[in-house]
Scaffold this motif. Sequence first.
Motif, mmCIF file in Angstrom:
data_model
loop_
_atom_site.group_PDB
_atom_site.id
_atom_site.type_symbol
_atom_site.label_atom_id
_atom_site.label_comp_id
_atom_site.label_asym_id
_atom_site.label_seq_id
_atom_site.Cartn_x
_atom_site.Cartn_y
_atom_site.Cartn_z
ATOM 1 N N PRO A 102 0.792 -1.234 0.000
ATOM 2 C CA PRO A 102 0.000 0.000 0.000
ATOM 3 C C PRO A 102 0.825 1.286 0.000
ATOM 4 O O PRO A 102 0.403 2.284 -0.587
ATOM 5 N N TYR A 103 1.987 1.271 0.647
ATOM 6 C CA TYR A 103 2.843 2.461 0.592
ATOM 7 C C TYR A 103 3.284 2.723 -0.846
ATOM 8 O O TYR A 103 3.191 3.834 -1.362
ATOM 9 N N ASP A 104 3.791 1.674 -1.487
ATOM 10 C CA ASP A 104 4.287 1.789 -2.855
ATOM 11 C C ASP A 104 3.149 2.119 -3.816
ATOM 12 O O ASP A 104 3.305 2.911 -4.754
ATOM 13 N N LYS A 105 1.993 1.519 -3.579
ATOM 14 C CA LYS A 105 0.823 1.769 -4.429
ATOM 15 C C LYS A 105 0.378 3.232 -4.318
ATOM 16 O O LYS A 105 0.057 3.875 -5.326
ATOM 17 N N ASN A 148 5.149 1.199 -18.902
ATOM 18 C CA ASN A 148 4.760 2.264 -17.958
ATOM 19 C C ASN A 148 5.576 2.224 -16.672
ATOM 20 O O ASN A 148 5.114 2.620 -15.612
ATOM 21 N N LYS A 149 6.801 1.729 -16.774
ATOM 22 C CA LYS A 149 7.654 1.668 -15.586
ATOM 23 C C LYS A 149 8.315 3.028 -15.388
ATOM 24 O O LYS A 149 9.008 3.521 -16.260
ATOM 25 N N SER A 150 8.076 3.622 -14.254
ATOM 26 C CA SER A 150 8.614 4.954 -14.004
ATOM 27 C C SER A 150 9.729 4.888 -12.970
ATOM 28 O O SER A 150 9.696 4.079 -12.047
ATOM 29 N N GLU A 151 10.737 5.726 -13.146
ATOM 30 C CA GLU A 151 11.811 5.821 -12.182
ATOM 31 C C GLU A 151 11.401 6.796 -11.083
ATOM 32 O O GLU A 151 10.966 7.899 -11.355
ATOM 33 N N ARG A 152 11.513 6.362 -9.836
ATOM 34 C CA ARG A 152 11.133 7.231 -8.743
ATOM 35 C C ARG A 152 11.957 6.876 -7.508
ATOM 36 O O ARG A 152 12.614 5.832 -7.460
ATOM 37 N N GLN A 153 11.895 7.728 -6.532
ATOM 38 C CA GLN A 153 12.621 7.492 -5.300
ATOM 39 C C GLN A 153 12.031 6.309 -4.545
ATOM 40 O O GLN A 153 10.892 5.916 -4.757
ATOM 41 N N ALA A 154 12.831 5.760 -3.642
ATOM 42 C CA ALA A 154 12.320 4.715 -2.765
ATOM 43 C C ALA A 154 11.160 5.262 -1.953
ATOM 44 O O ALA A 154 11.091 6.461 -1.665
ATOM 45 N N VAL A 155 10.237 4.383 -1.587
ATOM 46 C CA VAL A 155 9.045 4.811 -0.849
ATOM 47 C C VAL A 155 9.424 5.549 0.423
ATOM 48 O O VAL A 155 8.838 6.579 0.770
ATOM 49 N N GLY A 208 -1.510 -8.954 4.299
ATOM 50 C CA GLY A 208 -0.361 -9.424 5.053
ATOM 51 C C GLY A 208 0.870 -8.553 4.987
ATOM 52 O O GLY A 208 1.999 -9.064 5.042
ATOM 53 N N TYR A 209 0.682 -7.239 4.886
ATOM 54 C CA TYR A 209 1.819 -6.320 4.861
ATOM 55 C C TYR A 209 2.070 -5.714 6.239
ATOM 56 O O TYR A 209 1.128 -5.420 6.985
ATOM 57 N N GLN A 219 9.829 -2.275 5.185
ATOM 58 C CA GLN A 219 9.545 -3.676 4.882
ATOM 59 C C GLN A 219 8.432 -3.735 3.836
ATOM 60 O O GLN A 219 7.248 -3.773 4.171
ATOM 61 N N LEU A 220 8.800 -3.714 2.555
ATOM 62 C CA LEU A 220 7.788 -3.686 1.507
ATOM 63 C C LEU A 220 7.231 -5.067 1.170
ATOM 64 O O LEU A 220 6.100 -5.185 0.696
#
Length: 252
Positions: free
Chosen positions: A114-117, A202-209, A233-234, A240-241
Amino acid sequence: MKNKVIWIKKPKCAGTSIENLLRDKGCIYYVDQYTTQADLNAPENQVICVRAGTTGRMCIHKTREGQYLERPPSGGMEFFHKLLGHGFMPLHDMARRFPDFLQAHPKFSVIRNPYDKFVSSWRYLKKYRDLPAANVLDNLPGRGKDFHDWHHLTRTQQDCISDASGRTWLDFAVYMELDIEQDFARILHYLDIPYTPIPHKNKSERQAVSESLTLEEAQQVARVYGVDFTGFGYSKDISQLQPTSPLPQWNL
C-alpha cells in the motif's frame, strides 16, 4: 475445453505490462456491459479480464482483425453513467449476471504494498503529482466527483477485488514484491500457453518509498489503507515492503 482464469485488474499493479503480454498472445478478453455468455465461453478467451472499475467514457473492444480499440458506451449505459456520475464496475456486473462462471474459474489479482501503491498513484495523476503527499492525503478524491482519480488513488485494493456486497472473489494473489514472473509462468502453464517474460511497460523511475514519504505521511497512509495492510499481510513498517504473511499463491 481449454482452461480459463479470471484476472481482476487493478490500477498501478503491473496491469499495463501483463495486458500487453496477453494481447500479444491473443488470449485476453475484456468484460464490459456488452459481454455475453458466449463471449466468456469462447475457447480463445482464456484470460477473462475483469477490470475493477472503468470510466463511463470509454470501454475496450476487440476488432475482427484482432486489434484492441476503445469506444464510448452507447445508449442506456451512457445515460446511466452520466446520471450516477461514476464509472461502470465490471466485477460487480459480472457477479450479478454471470455468478456461476465467476465461481467456476480461478481468479487472481496482482497485489502491491500500500505504501508503494499510494506513491505510484500519487505520482501518476496529473492533478496530484506536484502536491505534497500530506495535502493529497488530506484531500483524497471522492468517487462521485472524479471516478478515475478516486479509483486510482482513494479506493483500496481490497475493495477492488470484492463484489457490491463486500464478498472477496480472489482465489490467489500475485505479489509484486515476490516472484511475479514465477507466478505468472505458472498461470500461463495452466493455460497451456508458452511462457514469455512480462514486458515492463509504464515503468517509471522514482525514489524509494521511504524517501517519498515522511514518517507522519506514512502513518496517515497506514490509516487510510489499513484494510490493505491487514488483508494482504503487509507490515506497516515502511522499510519492509515485502508481505510478512502473504495470501495463498498459485496452487492449482
